[in-house]
Motif scaffolding. Sequence first.
Motif, PDB file in Angstrom:
ATOM      1  N   SER A 187      43.098  51.648  39.964  1.00  0.00           N
ATOM      2  CA  SER A 187      43.013  53.024  40.451  1.00  0.00           C
ATOM      3  C   SER A 187      41.619  53.621  40.370  1.00  0.00           C
ATOM      4  O   SER A 187      41.333  54.631  41.021  1.00  0.00           O
ATOM      5  CB  SER A 187      43.999  53.913  39.690  1.00  0.00           C
ATOM      6  OG  SER A 187      43.741  53.839  38.293  1.00  0.00           O
ATOM      7  N   SER A 188      40.714  53.021  39.582  1.00  0.00           N
ATOM      8  CA  SER A 188      39.361  53.576  39.446  1.00  0.00           C
ATOM      9  C   SER A 188      38.401  53.090  40.526  1.00  0.00           C
ATOM     10  O   SER A 188      37.280  53.586  40.639  1.00  0.00           O
ATOM     11  CB  SER A 188      38.788  53.224  38.064  1.00  0.00           C
ATOM     12  OG  SER A 188      39.560  53.789  37.029  1.00  0.00           O
ATOM     13  N   LEU A 189      38.825  52.107  41.322  1.00  0.00           N
ATOM     14  CA  LEU A 189      37.931  51.512  42.318  1.00  0.00           C
ATOM     15  C   LEU A 189      37.481  52.548  43.341  1.00  0.00           C
ATOM     16  O   LEU A 189      38.298  53.260  43.940  1.00  0.00           O
ATOM     17  CB  LEU A 189      38.611  50.354  43.037  1.00  0.00           C
ATOM     18  CG  LEU A 189      38.476  48.959  42.434  1.00  0.00           C
ATOM     19  CD1 LEU A 189      39.161  47.940  43.329  1.00  0.00           C
ATOM     20  CD2 LEU A 189      37.013  48.574  42.237  1.00  0.00           C
ATOM     21  N   LYS A 190      36.159  52.575  43.576  1.00  0.00           N
ATOM     22  CA  LYS A 190      35.586  53.388  44.640  1.00  0.00           C
ATOM     23  C   LYS A 190      34.946  52.524  45.720  1.00  0.00           C
ATOM     24  O   LYS A 190      34.754  52.998  46.844  1.00  0.00           O
ATOM     25  CB  LYS A 190      34.523  54.340  44.065  1.00  0.00           C
ATOM     26  CG  LYS A 190      35.080  55.396  43.127  1.00  0.00           C
ATOM     27  CD  LYS A 190      33.978  56.348  42.659  1.00  0.00           C
ATOM     28  CE  LYS A 190      34.555  57.444  41.760  1.00  0.00           C
ATOM     29  NZ  LYS A 190      33.490  58.390  41.315  1.00  0.00           N
ATOM     30  N   TYR A 191      34.645  51.275  45.368  1.00  0.00           N
ATOM     31  CA  TYR A 191      33.974  50.374  46.308  1.00  0.00           C
ATOM     32  C   TYR A 191      34.612  49.000  46.184  1.00  0.00           C
ATOM     33  O   TYR A 191      34.654  48.411  45.106  1.00  0.00           O
ATOM     34  CB  TYR A 191      32.476  50.299  45.981  1.00  0.00           C
ATOM     35  CG  TYR A 191      31.673  49.343  46.850  1.00  0.00           C
ATOM     36  CD1 TYR A 191      30.943  49.828  47.934  1.00  0.00           C
ATOM     37  CD2 TYR A 191      31.628  47.983  46.587  1.00  0.00           C
ATOM     38  CE1 TYR A 191      30.189  48.964  48.727  1.00  0.00           C
ATOM     39  CE2 TYR A 191      30.884  47.113  47.380  1.00  0.00           C
ATOM     40  CZ  TYR A 191      30.169  47.612  48.441  1.00  0.00           C
ATOM     41  OH  TYR A 191      29.428  46.758  49.222  1.00  0.00           O
ATOM     42  N   LEU A 192      35.147  48.474  47.320  1.00  0.00           N
ATOM     43  CA  LEU A 192      35.752  47.149  47.332  1.00  0.00           C
ATOM     44  C   LEU A 192      35.213  46.388  48.541  1.00  0.00           C
ATOM     45  O   LEU A 192      35.422  46.795  49.682  1.00  0.00           O
ATOM     46  CB  LEU A 192      37.281  47.242  47.409  1.00  0.00           C
ATOM     47  CG  LEU A 192      38.040  45.908  47.515  1.00  0.00           C
ATOM     48  CD1 LEU A 192      37.731  45.024  46.315  1.00  0.00           C
ATOM     49  CD2 LEU A 192      39.535  46.146  47.645  1.00  0.00           C
ATOM     50  N   ASN A 193      34.536  45.273  48.282  1.00  0.00           N
ATOM     51  CA  ASN A 193      33.910  44.479  49.342  1.00  0.00           C
ATOM     52  C   ASN A 193      34.406  43.031  49.240  1.00  0.00           C
ATOM     53  O   ASN A 193      34.025  42.299  48.332  1.00  0.00           O
ATOM     54  CB  ASN A 193      32.382  44.530  49.222  1.00  0.00           C
ATOM     55  CG  ASN A 193      31.686  43.902  50.420  1.00  0.00           C
ATOM     56  OD1 ASN A 193      32.314  43.246  51.248  1.00  0.00           O
ATOM     57  ND2 ASN A 193      30.386  44.124  50.528  1.00  0.00           N
ATOM     58  N   LEU A 194      35.251  42.641  50.187  1.00  0.00           N
ATOM     59  CA  LEU A 194      35.757  41.264  50.267  1.00  0.00           C
ATOM     60  C   LEU A 194      35.306  40.627  51.581  1.00  0.00           C
ATOM     61  O   LEU A 194      35.968  39.757  52.123  1.00  0.00           O
ATOM     62  CB  LEU A 194      37.288  41.254  50.176  1.00  0.00           C
ATOM     63  CG  LEU A 194      37.904  41.919  48.939  1.00  0.00           C
ATOM     64  CD1 LEU A 194      39.419  41.843  48.996  1.00  0.00           C
ATOM     65  CD2 LEU A 194      37.383  41.275  47.656  1.00  0.00           C
ATOM     66  N   TRP A 195      34.163  41.039  52.089  1.00  0.00           N
ATOM     67  CA  TRP A 195      33.664  40.595  53.398  1.00  0.00           C
ATOM     68  C   TRP A 195      33.422  39.077  53.407  1.00  0.00           C
ATOM     69  O   TRP A 195      32.771  38.523  52.537  1.00  0.00           O
ATOM     70  CB  TRP A 195      32.365  41.330  53.708  1.00  0.00           C
ATOM     71  CG  TRP A 195      31.771  40.989  55.036  1.00  0.00           C
ATOM     72  CD1 TRP A 195      32.223  41.368  56.255  1.00  0.00           C
ATOM     73  CD2 TRP A 195      30.617  40.180  55.264  1.00  0.00           C
ATOM     74  NE1 TRP A 195      31.420  40.864  57.238  1.00  0.00           N
ATOM     75  CE2 TRP A 195      30.420  40.130  56.667  1.00  0.00           C
ATOM     76  CE3 TRP A 195      29.721  39.507  54.443  1.00  0.00           C
ATOM     77  CZ2 TRP A 195      29.373  39.421  57.243  1.00  0.00           C
ATOM     78  CZ3 TRP A 195      28.676  38.803  55.018  1.00  0.00           C
ATOM     79  CH2 TRP A 195      28.515  38.772  56.399  1.00  0.00           C
ATOM     80  N   GLY A 196      33.992  38.408  54.402  1.00  0.00           N
ATOM     81  CA  GLY A 196      33.738  36.981  54.600  1.00  0.00           C
ATOM     82  C   GLY A 196      34.095  36.112  53.422  1.00  0.00           C
ATOM     83  O   GLY A 196      33.413  35.121  53.140  1.00  0.00           O
ATOM     84  N   ALA A 197      35.176  36.439  52.730  1.00  0.00           N
ATOM     85  CA  ALA A 197      35.527  35.717  51.508  1.00  0.00           C
ATOM     86  C   ALA A 197      36.687  34.744  51.708  1.00  0.00           C
ATOM     87  O   ALA A 197      37.286  34.293  50.729  1.00  0.00           O
ATOM     88  CB  ALA A 197      35.870  36.708  50.396  1.00  0.00           C
ATOM     89  N   SER A 198      37.024  34.422  52.955  1.00  0.00           N
ATOM     90  CA  SER A 198      38.030  33.400  53.282  1.00  0.00           C
ATOM     91  C   SER A 198      39.416  33.737  52.744  1.00  0.00           C
ATOM     92  O   SER A 198      40.122  32.876  52.243  1.00  0.00           O
ATOM     93  CB  SER A 198      37.582  32.020  52.756  1.00  0.00           C
ATOM     94  OG  SER A 198      36.373  31.629  53.348  1.00  0.00           O
ATOM     95  N   PHE A 199      39.801  35.004  52.851  1.00  0.00           N
ATOM     96  CA  PHE A 199      41.184  35.386  52.566  1.00  0.00           C
ATOM     97  C   PHE A 199      42.011  35.228  53.846  1.00  0.00           C
ATOM     98  O   PHE A 199      41.484  35.242  54.960  1.00  0.00           O
ATOM     99  CB  PHE A 199      41.264  36.838  52.099  1.00  0.00           C
ATOM    100  CG  PHE A 199      40.799  37.047  50.682  1.00  0.00           C
ATOM    101  CD1 PHE A 199      41.601  36.672  49.617  1.00  0.00           C
ATOM    102  CD2 PHE A 199      39.579  37.628  50.415  1.00  0.00           C
ATOM    103  CE1 PHE A 199      41.186  36.868  48.305  1.00  0.00           C
ATOM    104  CE2 PHE A 199      39.141  37.832  49.117  1.00  0.00           C
ATOM    105  CZ  PHE A 199      39.947  37.444  48.055  1.00  0.00           C
ATOM    106  N   SER A 200      43.308  35.103  53.706  1.00  0.00           N
ATOM    107  CA  SER A 200      44.198  35.039  54.863  1.00  0.00           C
ATOM    108  C   SER A 200      45.526  35.674  54.507  1.00  0.00           C
ATOM    109  O   SER A 200      45.777  36.027  53.354  1.00  0.00           O
ATOM    110  CB  SER A 200      44.396  33.589  55.321  1.00  0.00           C
ATOM    111  OG  SER A 200      45.087  32.843  54.324  1.00  0.00           O
ATOM    112  N   GLY A 201      46.380  35.809  55.527  1.00  0.00           N
ATOM    113  CA  GLY A 201      47.686  36.399  55.297  1.00  0.00           C
ATOM    114  C   GLY A 201      47.692  37.900  55.533  1.00  0.00           C
ATOM    115  O   GLY A 201      46.749  38.487  56.065  1.00  0.00           O
ATOM    116  N   LEU A 202      48.757  38.548  55.093  1.00  0.00           N
ATOM    117  CA  LEU A 202      48.951  39.981  55.303  1.00  0.00           C
ATOM    118  C   LEU A 202      48.067  40.797  54.367  1.00  0.00           C
ATOM    119  O   LEU A 202      48.000  40.525  53.171  1.00  0.00           O
ATOM    120  CB  LEU A 202      50.424  40.329  55.075  1.00  0.00           C
ATOM    121  CG  LEU A 202      50.823  41.798  55.189  1.00  0.00           C
ATOM    122  CD1 LEU A 202      50.695  42.267  56.633  1.00  0.00           C
ATOM    123  CD2 LEU A 202      52.240  42.005  54.677  1.00  0.00           C
TER     124      LEU A 202
END
Length: 811
Positions: free
Chosen positions: A125-140
Amino acid sequence: MRNSELMMMVLLLAVLSLCKTNSLACKEREKHALLRFKQSFTDPTNRLSSWSLTEGCCGWAGVRCDNVSGRVFELHLGNPDDSGKSTLVGKLSPALLELEHLKFLNLSLNDFRGTPIPSFLGSMSSLKYLNLWGASFSGLVPHQLGNLPSIRQLYLRGNSGLYVDNFSWISLLSSLESLDLGWIDRHRDIHWLDYVSQLSSLSELYLPHCQLNNMISSLGYVNFTHSLTVLSLPSNNFIHNMPNWLFNLSSLLVLDLSDNSLVGQIPSTISNLHNLNHLNLSVNMLIGRIPESLGQLKHLEILSIFSNFLCGPIIPYQLGNLSFLSYLDLHGNKLNGPIPSQLGNLSSLSYLYLYDNELNGTLPRNLGLLSNLVALRIGNNSIEGTISEVNFAKLSKLKSLGIYLTSVIFNVSHNWIPPFQLHHIFLMGCKLGPKFPAWLQTQRFLQTLTLHDVGIVGTVPKWFWMWASNIQTIYLGYNQISGNLSQVLINNTIFDADSNRLVGQLPHLSPNVVLFSIANNSLSGQISSFLLSGSIPRCLNNISAMATIPSAIDDKFSTLKFSIYLGFQRSSLGYREDLILVVKGRKSTYTNILPLVRIVDLSCNNLSGGIPIEISSLFELQSLNLSRNHLMGRIPENIGGMKYLESLDLSNNHLSGEIPQSITNLTFLSYLDLSYNNLSGRIPSSTQLQSFNALDFIGNPELCGAPLLKNCTENEGPQGDENVEGPERSWFYIGAATGFIVGFWGVCGALLCKREWRRAYFKFLNNIKDRVYVVTALKWSWVCYHFRRYHMISMFVMSKGLQPGRKGGKR
C-alpha cells in the motif's frame, strides 16, 4: 544566545543524518527479507554481491533507506545494461511484503521468465512508483493493482505476453499521474477510456501497441481535461474520425496518434490545444487540406503528418508563424503547389521532410537561411529549376541532404567550398553532372554517398578512390562514369557502381566489403584475377565472405552480398534501405531481410577465363549470376557443394564440357539458366533438373536428355544416375528379400513354436469369422424383408388403380 546555539546544533545533526545514511542501523527483519528476495534470482554479473549478512542493507547496491527511521523505502534494481548481460533472472518473492514502507520499486529490463505479475503487489500500500518495464512478465494483469492508493507512476510497458480483460480497477488509482501500458493486449475491454477518464490526477498516458479499437466519439465527462499533458496512443486499431473530446484537453503538450487508421479531416478545432508542442498524426488515412488553424499552435516544436492522403498546398503564412518549430515532416502525402518561401522564416527548423508529394515550382532560396537545418529531403516531387550556392548559404549545420527524382539542376562553381560537412548525401535522378563534383572532396565525415543517375559523364578523378575509402556506403549506379578499376582497392561496406563504363579487371576488395555490385560495365580479364593474388577464394576469404560452414579453405565467409538497384525509405527519424534484386529471373524487393541476402552478380561485363573451382567454397551463397560474359572452360565439378544455392545463371558464355553430376545435390535450386553455351553430354538425371524448362538449356547443340527433346545415344555423355543404378537396384532387392524373410518367420516361427500363441491366434480368427457371418446374415435378412414389403405395397396400389405418390385415384 543559548537558543541560537541550540538551533545550530539541531541543524548540524540534521545535516549529518542526511550525509551518513549508510551508518543507519538496518532493520533485521527487512534485511532478511531482502536476502530471501535475492535468493529467488540468479545474478550472472553479481550485481547484488554487496547483499550479505556482514553489511547493513542500507549500504547495499540499489537499496535506499529513510534517513531517520532506517526503513527501506526504495529498490533500484532495474537492469542498467541494455545488452542484457546484467539481467536478474527468476521470479518475484513474497518477501517484498515485509518491506512495509517501500515506496519505489524498479525491476525493469530483468527476466521473470514469462511468469504472471504476482497479485501480492497489490498489498504493498505504500508504493508510489512501480516499474516493471520489459521484464518478461505474461498473463493477466492482476486486478489487485487497483488496491495501491498511493501509486503515482505505473509502468508495465514492453511485456508483450500481458493482457487486460477488465480495466475498471484503474479508476481506483486516484493518485495516478503517469501510466504506461505499452505492448499489453487490451482489445478485450472496449470501455477502457471510460475508466481512464476518471483519473483526475493523470498527467501522462502511454498506450502504444495495445490493440485498442476505439476512442469513443464523445464522453460525458473527462476528469483529466486540465491535467493530461501527454497522450500517446500510436500503433492501435482506431478506424474512425478524431474524436471531439480530444480538443478539450487544454493542457496537452504531446499528442501522438500515429500508425493507426484514423479517417476524415484534421479538425480546425485542433487550435484549442494551444499548449501543444508535439503533434504526430503520421501513418493514418487522413484526407483533406492541412487546416490553417495549425498556425495558431505557437508552441509547436514537432509536427509530423507523413504517410496520409492530405492534399492541397502547404499553408504558407500559418506555418511560417511557428517560430519554435524544429521538426516538420509532411512526406508521403498528395500535397501540391510550390514550397512556400515562408518556411525560410522558421529559424528553429532542424529537420524538413517534404519528399514523396506532388509539389512543384522551384526550391525557395531563403531555405538556405535556415542556419539550424540538419536534414533536408525534398525528393520525388516535380521540383525544377537550378540550385546554386545561394540555396546553401547558411546551412552550416546540415548533415543530411536528399534531392532525388526531380528535375533539379545543380549549378555550383568548380571551386565551391560548401559551408556544411555532410554525413549523408542522397542525390538520385537529378542533374549533378556532367563533371564529377569537385566539392565532394571537402566533405570529411561522409558515411553515405548516393549519386545514382545524376548525369555524371567522364573519368573518375584521381583523388576519388583515396577520399572515398572511409565512406561506409557508396552508390554510383546508372551514370556514364569511366575509369580503370584494375588497381583500385574497394574498402567500403557497400559499393554499387552498376551500369557505368568502368573498364579493366575486377578491383581489389578489402575485408570490410559487405555488398558489392558492378554489373553492366565493361570489365574484362579473368575472374581468377579478382582481388589479391589472382584467385577468387583468397579474395572472398579476405572479404569475410559467404561460407559459414567450416572448410579446409576458410570459414570466415559470412556477409558478402551483391545488388542491382537501391532505393530509400524513411522510417521515423532513421533510414531504411530497400534493395531491388533481379534474382530467379524476376525483381524482388528486400527490406527487413536484406542482411540475410547472399548474392554474387558479375553479369553483363567482359570477364573471361574459367570459373574458379574454389567458388564452391561459398557454402551459403543463395544466388550466383555470371551471365553475359566471355567465360570459358568447365562448370566446376564440386558446384554441388553450394547446397543453399537457389538461383544459378551462367547463360550467354562460352562454357564447355559436361554438366557436373554434383549439380543434382542443389536441392534448393529453383532457378537455373545454362542456355547459350557450348555444353555437351547428357543432362544429369534428377527430379530437380528435369523440372526446369527446355529453354534453360537451349543454345547448347551437344547437350541432350530431358528436359530437351534431343535423346542421348548410349555412347553420348555420362549415364548419370544409370551408372550407379545396377548396384543400387541390387541392394534394393537384397534389402527387400531380407525384410520379407525376417517378417515372415518372425510371425510364423513364433506360432509354430508356441502352442498357446497358436491356439489363441486361431481362436481369434474363428471369432472374427463368426462375427462377420452373423453381421452379414442380419444385414441380408433386413434387405430382403424391406424389399418384399415394398414389392407387396406396390402390387396392392396397382391393383386398386392408384399411382404411387398420389393421394387420389383416377378421375
